[in-house]
Design a protein around this motif. Structure first.
Motif, PDB file in Angstrom:
ATOM      1  N   TRP A   1       0.828  -1.210   0.000  1.00 18.47           N
ATOM      2  CA  TRP A   1       0.000   0.000   0.000  1.00 18.47           C
ATOM      3  C   TRP A   1       0.861   1.259   0.000  1.00 18.47           C
ATOM      4  O   TRP A   1       0.572   2.234  -0.689  1.00 18.47           O
ATOM      5  CB  TRP A   1      -0.921   0.015   1.216  1.00 18.47           C
TER       6      TRP A   1
ATOM      7  N   HIS B   1       2.626   3.067  -3.349  1.00 23.64           N
ATOM      8  CA  HIS B   1       1.958   3.967  -4.312  1.00 23.64           C
ATOM      9  C   HIS B   1       1.611   5.327  -3.695  1.00 23.64           C
ATOM     10  O   HIS B   1       0.981   6.158  -4.330  1.00 23.64           O
ATOM     11  CB  HIS B   1       0.677   3.306  -4.836  1.00 23.64           C
ATOM     12  N   LEU B   2       1.988   5.490  -2.443  1.00 20.82           N
ATOM     13  CA  LEU B   2       1.615   6.711  -1.729  1.00 20.82           C
ATOM     14  C   LEU B   2       2.512   7.885  -2.140  1.00 20.82           C
ATOM     15  O   LEU B   2       3.732   7.731  -2.236  1.00 20.82           O
ATOM     16  CB  LEU B   2       1.782   6.443  -0.226  1.00 20.82           C
ATOM     17  N   ASP B   3       1.905   9.044  -2.363  1.00 21.67           N
ATOM     18  CA  ASP B   3       2.688  10.258  -2.596  1.00 21.67           C
ATOM     19  C   ASP B   3       2.969  10.849  -1.217  1.00 21.67           C
ATOM     20  O   ASP B   3       2.206  11.662  -0.696  1.00 21.67           O
ATOM     21  CB  ASP B   3       1.876  11.232  -3.465  1.00 21.67           C
TER      22      ASP B   3
ATOM     23  N   LEU C   1       1.294  13.873   1.174  1.00 20.35           N
ATOM     24  CA  LEU C   1       0.688  13.561   2.471  1.00 20.35           C
ATOM     25  C   LEU C   1       1.286  14.428   3.578  1.00 20.35           C
ATOM     26  O   LEU C   1       0.568  15.063   4.353  1.00 20.35           O
ATOM     27  CB  LEU C   1       0.875  12.067   2.791  1.00 20.35           C
TER      28      LEU C   1
END
Lengths: 199, 373
Positions: free
Chosen positions: B186, B189-191, B195
């Motif tokens: 998960w 793919h987090l920017d 955030l």
């Protein structure tokens, strides 16, 4: 769109179709609203408003995409539950209602969720939603900062500058302290307490 | 009206029974509302900004080994290690005569958003460990890192090997990109820039939401349905509430440190690639040549065994021990199995390595003593 029957398998198709239609509608609407070029004295403000609008649209689309994946998980889990119950009945086993069936449901749901959650599709859909939410917040704060500056109120950007300076000064102070002989270093001994304070 | 069939009757009876349990158990639940956490006496011996170093008071004769410094994760609170009398790894270790120090990272606020991993590892952690060394007049001590604190401890031991007599890692991620690691999938793919830029510090509530959504049906539903069955037992309800408090008592994460942790470890897997750099120095796990004990849980869904086991391939030590426990992530701290087996195994391991460590590191005499010779 096909109306689902009571067969849980139909629900998965129904959710997929609904999701596809929703995404298609949103993608038709979005470019028209946010694509016009900004002109004149307030072009910067227009662009900011367009960015906000685009992000809000993206957010809605991505939320729908994730919701559809979730609906699919629930539909697959229901199908799985139905199959497991049928199998037990076929084998002549009793299927107790209430808690045992509920626990079986949780088992099916977690298994289906794990299958979906480990996929790149799910990870990307979840991250896209979180990323857009974050960008939306940044854009919203930017709008508030413009207003705050006009009213000469402190802004986040201003506070960040202060915090960065304090951090740099603290580091310099520590470096100087480290050069002092031990006897002259400031004591950091703590007062005796049993538990840490919570803010 | 037709009589309902036997299945429906049984289901209705169960609903009524559930309601009865809930109604009768509510007073127990209300009474258990304000639970106490952290059972062993300790003293705050050193403070550095919001970070506090605690020393636990002894409850058994000393085992005569150098102190054990525990570095917990930044997420969640370290009192999980000392939750209650019968669920406390710290207490069991104190019973073995181990002198225990614990780093409490505190609750960062908005003014701490620019604290980065260098500040935590080469700053706070280093100064806490230095305090332990100075207090005891020794050159090195034992370090136990838990979960993310284990990752920090690996970095620290690689950067300052002479100060770490032995290293124990517990439920510690090392290879962040193994197929079983859902959290990592998960996170990839987090920017993380967006955030952190949008929140400053990353709210603890956000992390809680991420953790419970790893198993949403069990952790958001079933667990509370199961609670109804235990409402007649005040002790069990109190245990549940303590755990509940710990799970949701999550400090916000200093933005800069979170940004680096997600990018360097989850997204770029730098720890095993050897490309973590802190304070201008590269973290090379091969520099960890002191004894290493790596403890992981077979059923850990947060840090799967496959994330911890690879440590053996990356450290430079010849004295490496892996200890697999038949528990999950939280079970490692509180399960009966863990309480029974882990402290004794850990204490025995420490005692053996302490002697060897003493020989390796020169004793560090206090400054005054050095000057007089």
């Amino acid at each position: 769109m096909t109306e689902p029957t009571h067969d849980p398998a139909d629900w998965a198709d129904f959710c997929r179709e609904a999701q596809e239609q929703l995404l298609a509608q949103w993608s038709r609407l979005a470019p028209g609203a946010a694509g016009s070029p900004a002109l004149g004295l307030t072009r910067e403000q227009q662009e900011a408003a367009q960015r906000l609008h685009q992000l809000q649209t993206d957010y809605t689309v991505q939320q729908a995409r994730l919701t559809a994946l979730w609906s699919q998980v629930v539909a697959e889990a229901l199908k799985d539950l139905g199959e497991r119950v049928s199998e037990r009945l076929r084998d002549g086993q009793a299927v107790a209602p209430g808690r045992p069936t509920y626990d079986l449901w949780i088992e099916c749901a977690e298994e289906q969720f794990a299958r979906a959650a480990h996929s790149t599709d799910y990870a990307k859909a979840q991250a896209d939603l979180a990323n857009t939410a974050a960008r939306l917040r940044i854009e919203q704060r930017r709008a508030v900062e413009v207003l705050s500056r006009q009213l000469d109120l402190p802004t986040r950007a201003e506070l960040d500058t202060v915090h960065r300076r304090i951090k740099a000064l603290t580091a310099q102070l520590r470096a100087l302290e480290d050069q002092l002989p031990p006897a002259r270093k400031p004591a950091r001994k703590a007062a005796r307490t049993r538990r840490p304070a919570r803010p | 009206m037709n009589e309902p069939g036997p299945d429906l009757q049984a289901a209705l009876r169960e609903v009524l029974e559930l309601n009865r349990k809930l109604a009768e158990g509510l007073p127990t639940l209300q009474a258990a509302g304000a639970v106490e956490v952290g059972c062993s006496d300790k003293d705050a011996v050193f403070r550095d900004d919001k970070v506090t170093l605690y020393r636990y008071r002894p409850i058994a004769p000393s085992a005569g080994v150098a102190p054990l410094l525990i570095a917990y994760a930044l997420v969640n609170r370290p009192y999980m290690m000392d939750l209650q009398q019968d669920r406390s790894l710290i207490r069991r270790l104190l019973e073995q005569g181990i002198d225990i120090y614990l780093i409490d990272w505190g609750y960062p606020d908005g003014a701490d958003r620019f604290l980065d991993l260098d500040d935590y590892i080469n700053g706070f952690m280093h100064r806490c460990l230095q305090h332990v060394l100075d207090t005891h007049g020794i050159a090195s001590t034992h370090l136990l890192g838990v979960c993310q604190g284990g990752t920090f401890s690996l970095c620290y031991a690689a950067l300052h090997p002479a100060r770490v007599r032995s290293l124990v890692t517990m439920v510690t991620p090392v290879d962040f990109q193994t197929p079983e690691n859902l959290l990592s999938k998960w996170a990839r793919h987090l920017d993380v820039d967006a955030l952190v830029d949008s929140t400053g510090n990353v709210p603890g509530e956000l992390l809680n939401a991420a953790f419970v959504s790893l198993m949403p049906f069990r952790l958001l539903q079933q667990k509370y349905v199961n609670l109804i069955d235990t409402l007649q037992e005040p002790r069990q309800v109190e245990n549940f509430m303590r755990m509940e408090k710990w799970i949701f008592d999550s400090p916000d994460q200093a933005g800069a440190a979170f940004r680096q942790f997600v990018r360097w470890f989850f997204q770029e897997n730098r720890l095993v690639n050897g490309s973590v750099e802190l304070g201008g120095r590269r973290v090379d796990l091969r520099r960890i040549t002191q004894p290493v004990l790596n403890i992981y849980g077979r059923h850990d869904h947060l840090v799967p065994p496959s994330a911890s086991i690879p440590l053996a391939r990356h450290v430079g030590t010849r004295d490496y021990t892996a200890l697999e426990m038949d528990v999950g992530h939280i079970g490692m701290y509180v399960s009966g199995k863990s309480q029974k087996q882990l402290p004794e195994a850990l204490a025995t391991w420490l005692k053996k390595r302490d002697q060897a460590g003493k020989k390796r590191s020169q004793p560090c005499r206090p400054e005054s003593a050095r000057k007089s010779t």
